[in-house]
Design an enzyme around this catalytic site. Structure first.
Site, PDB file in Angstrom:
ATOM      1  N   CYS A 112       0.801  -1.230   0.000  1.00 29.32           N
ATOM      2  CA  CYS A 112       0.000   0.000   0.000  1.00 29.32           C
ATOM      3  C   CYS A 112       0.832   1.279   0.000  1.00 29.32           C
ATOM      4  O   CYS A 112       0.290   2.366  -0.200  1.00 29.32           O
ATOM      5  CB  CYS A 112      -0.959   0.000   1.183  1.00 29.32           C
ATOM      6  SG  CYS A 112      -2.112  -1.383   1.155  1.00 29.32           S
ATOM      7  N   HIS A 366      -9.266   2.920  -2.331  1.00 26.28           N
ATOM      8  CA  HIS A 366      -7.845   2.652  -2.070  1.00 26.28           C
ATOM      9  C   HIS A 366      -7.246   1.789  -3.185  1.00 26.28           C
ATOM     10  O   HIS A 366      -7.002   0.601  -2.998  1.00 26.28           O
ATOM     11  CB  HIS A 366      -7.723   1.961  -0.711  1.00 26.28           C
ATOM     12  CG  HIS A 366      -6.349   1.540  -0.309  1.00 26.28           C
ATOM     13  ND1 HIS A 366      -5.194   2.163  -0.765  1.00 26.28           N
ATOM     14  CD2 HIS A 366      -5.931   0.545   0.523  1.00 26.28           C
ATOM     15  CE1 HIS A 366      -4.138   1.563  -0.232  1.00 26.28           C
ATOM     16  NE2 HIS A 366      -4.559   0.579   0.544  1.00 26.28           N
ATOM     17  N   CYS A 394      -0.330   2.136   6.468  1.00 24.72           N
ATOM     18  CA  CYS A 394       0.156   0.827   6.897  1.00 24.72           C
ATOM     19  C   CYS A 394       0.501   0.012   5.654  1.00 24.72           C
ATOM     20  O   CYS A 394       0.096   0.350   4.538  1.00 24.72           O
ATOM     21  CB  CYS A 394      -0.886   0.106   7.745  1.00 24.72           C
ATOM     22  SG  CYS A 394      -2.457  -0.202   6.918  1.00 24.72           S
TER      23      CYS A 394
END
EC number: 2.3.1.16
Length: 408
Positions: A112, A366, A394
């Protein structure tokens, strides 16, 4: 001598003053834009792959910035789900968009944080003198890759039962349940946090707050009968009005716990990019300078509670820059899940009014490899000249990243 030392100390700028100073060797931000974020599997990008999204976006990026593509010496694009992080097709997308073959290319995958790692990669190359101008970003089509079995890690059978290996294979949703359980974050608090994200994003969309950061791009919808329709995508598809903690509370948990589709980030498609230059080059060429990249830090955390990553990465980047939480004017912490974002923000004592001002990934979506670059496109318009921003997220398998930038 003591008096001289005392005077010398008074003349030295403090950490914040030092960061706000302008130097010819600074890594500056010339532009930061993104696409609108499409809903996964049923949104405006559902029929096209990441390389199509990236190509169309980069065409518009070059047009919008009026950048001379021949100045770009290196391109770094973050991606998570494509094979080899899109190394081949995203290089091709750059060329198809008009970036010359003389610009090198690197595909970046740190889950991510991939979009942020792309920014860090280009910034560090400028800092060390390898290049003077580079393009960093991210692109992801979760619609076409999220359920692809080829994306799942294949582990050597000799390691399949290793306890540490198993921790890195825990599904992200389960790691969030671990965070919620270990740190006593109730379902009610998660839903309240998620509802605020939706409400902030809905207000931002209604006010046109995202228009300055979104570049409308072409997409193609493929119908069930095989026909195709060309459209322009210019509005985020995730935000919606009227979401409340009570309405989210009616959703069934995705696992045996408190994580739901309403208090977790949305599966999404999109692209974003940041144009970085050495300050002296930007000034010599007359390009606008909208910000300065300062530093990025990444910290490791236990894989089984990977969502706490920002709670470790943020203090690390603050320590390395000499800044404090009070020095930061706006925080963009990725909302992979409500529990982990809520925990991380509280651990670092982030004031609520400074956090994800226009909502976050729960409401916006996302696209995994895009988010780190998207945060730059989002945070820069929220900052006033001279203010400092911090982005963080994270990272699957147990990490967190955070970066600091200055608005100019």
């Amino acid at each position: 001598m003591d008096r001289l030392n005392q005077l010398s100390g008074q003349l030295k700028p403090n950490a914040k003053q030092s960061i706000l100073q302008k130097n010819p060797d600074d890594v500056v931000i010339v532009a930061a834009y993104r696409t609108a974020i499409g809903k996964g599997f049923k949104g405006s990008f559902r029929s096209v792959r990441s390389e199509f999204i990236l190509t169309e976006f980069l065409k518009e990026f070059i047009k919008k910035t009026n950048i001379d593509p021949s100045l770009i010496e290196d391109v770094a694009i973050g991606n998570v789900l494509n094979q080899a992080a899109g190394a081949t097709e995203h290089r091709g997308a750059c060329l198809a968009a008009g970036i010359p073959y003389t610009a090198a290319f690197i595909a970046v995958n740190r889950f991510c944080s991939s979009g942020l790692m792309a920014i860090s990669d280009i910034a560090n190359k400028i800092k060390t003198g390898e290049i003077e101008c580079g393009l960093a970003g991210g692109a992801e089509s979760m619609s076409t890759n999220y359920r692809d079995p080829r994306v799942a890690p294949r582990i050597d059978p000799h390691l399949a039962d290793d306890a540490q290996m198993e921790k890195c294979l825990i599904p992200m949703g389960i790691t969030n349940e671990n965070v919620a359980n270990q740190f006593n974050i109730s379902r009610e608090r998660q839903d309240e946090f998620a509802a605020k994200s939706y409400n902030k994003a809905a207000k931002a969309v209604a006010a046109g707050a995202f228009k300055s950061e979104i570049l409308p791009i072409r997409s193609i919808i493929r119908n069930s009968d095989g026909t195709e329709k060309e459209i322009i995508v210019d509005t985020d598809e995730g935000p919606r009005e009227g979401v409340t903690a009570e309405s989210l509370g009616k959703l069934r948990p995705a696992f045996d716990g408190t994580t739901t589709a309403g208090n977790a980030s949305q599966v999404s498609d999109g692209a974003a990019a940041v144009l970085l230059m050495k300050r002296s080059l930007a000034e010599a060429k007359g390009y606008p300078i909208i910000g300065k990249y300062v530093l990025c830090s990444t910290a490791g955390v236990p894989p089984e509670i990977m969502g706490v990553g920002p709670a470790y990465a943020i203090p690390e980047v603050l320590k390395r820059t000499g800044l404090t939480v009070d020095d930061i004017d706006v925080f963009e912490i990725n909302e992979a899940f409500a529990a982990q974002c809520l925990y991380s923000a509280e651990q670092v004592n982030v004031p609520e009014e400074k956090l994800n001002i226009n909502g976050g990934a729960i409401a916006l979506g996302h696209p995994l490899g895009e988010t780190g670059a998207r945060q730059y496109a989002t945070i820069i318009p929220l900052l006033k000249p001279g203010q400092i921003g911090l982005t963080s997220m994270c990272i699957g398998s147990g990490m967190g990243s955070a970066s600091i930038l200055v608005r100019e």
